[in-house]
Design an enzyme around this catalytic site. Structure first.
Site: not given
Ligand code: UDP
Length: 299
Positions: A78, A39, A134
């Protein structure tokens, strides 16, 4: 009346930052938690002066106490292996009696054998392939979320997000749209994997956020697909991006990565019937916004 508080993990990420904005507009108090690994503060810095916005730089796999009541935990943090990253957010939801919404993914369907994919399809995942970490981690996250719902009676929700795009995607995140747009803006060759005949359906981020909000407010505990059902080949996508950005880029071809799904198609009957949701933003409009954003950040 005091505003309800929502904790958004991964709040400085692509989708998380739109959620922060949207929920502030709806009058909620927003705690945005992010360790800024993927982020970026620039996604939320314009919200810092908002009186109901709080940013907490924190790795969600470590324990932290949050003061006061929480209405809902939206779990959008995530990294590649979300197992540890799930523990704290779901326990916070339990401790606070909050709702919990897990951001899951269409990857849980793997390379699907059923089209379109309804939520009832269990998927076709190669556990030992390159996408296995994932895919299986998200499948595990879904499993544990349902376990918390069954055992601890938490009001959990699971959204399976299909390909989503828009401004604030990371240039270097490796996905088709940011890759193609970055190359197109530099007039450099655009790399299409395989023959580009594989298809995806791309949902614009504001449509996704509208669906997420409806799901958060619903009483649904089973997974719900949110995605745009309009199909597009990857080659056509590359050509659209070249056209809209008025680029001189050529298309070059590279081998298809292992286990690359040939197609993925959300069955959105459930979202449409139960949430009265449908996507509204067309590809041309969404791509134009995205291209303008990438143009701006590359100065
Ligand atoms: N793709 C491509 N060139 C790129 C990046 C992706 O041709 O530079 C292809 C990729 O092989 C896949 C599709 O575009 O078939 C969508 O890839 P993305 O990573 O965006 O999403 P996902 O595969 O997870 O749906």
């Amino acid at each position: 009346m005091r505003s309800k508080t929502i904790l958004i993990t991964g709040g400085a990420g692509f989708i998380g930052s739109y959620l922060c904005e949207f929920l502030l507009q709806k009058g909620f108090k927003v705690i945005c938690m992010d360790n800024l690994i993927t982020g970026s503060l620039s996604n939320v810095s314009h919200l810092f002066k908002h009186p109901k916005f709080e940013f907490v730089k924190h790795n969600v796999s470590r324990y932290i106490t949050i003061k006061g009541n929480i209405y809902c935990v939206l779990h959008f943090a995530s990294p590649a292996s979300p197992v540890d990253y799930l523990k704290f957010p779901i326990q916070t939801a339990k401790a606070k009696g909050a709702r919990f919404l897990l951001a899951s993914t269409s990857e849980v369907y793997g390379d699907p054998l059923i089209h379109p994919q309804p939520e009832s399809y269990w998927g076709n995942v190669n556990p030992v392939g390159p996408r296995g970490v994932y895919d299986e981690a998200k499948r595990f996250a879904e499993a544990i979320t349902m376990a918390y719902h069954r055992v601890h009676k938490i009001d959990t929700k699971i959204v399976r997000i299909f390909n989503t795009y828009g401004p604030r995607m990371r240039k270097e995140d490796g996905r088709a749209i940011p890759n193609f747009v970055s190359k197109a803006l530099k007039n450099k060759p655009i790399t299409v994997y395989g023959k580009g005949r594989q298809t995806r359906r791309f949902c614009y981020v504001t449509d996704l956020v509208d669906g997420l909000y409806r799901l958060m407010n619903s009483s649904i505990n089973e997974p719900v697909n949110i995605g745009n059902p309009n199909e597009m080949t990857i080659l056509k996508l590359a050509k659209e991006i070249i056209k809209i950005s008025e680029s001189k880029s050529k298309i070059v071809y590279k081998p298809l990565p292992q286990d690359d799904p040939k197609t993925r198609q959300p069955d959105i009957k459930k979202a449409s019937a139960l949430l009265k949701w449908k996507p509204k933003v067309g590809l041309e409009e969404g791509l134009t916004e995205t291209i303008n954003y990438f143009r701006k950040i590359s100065g």
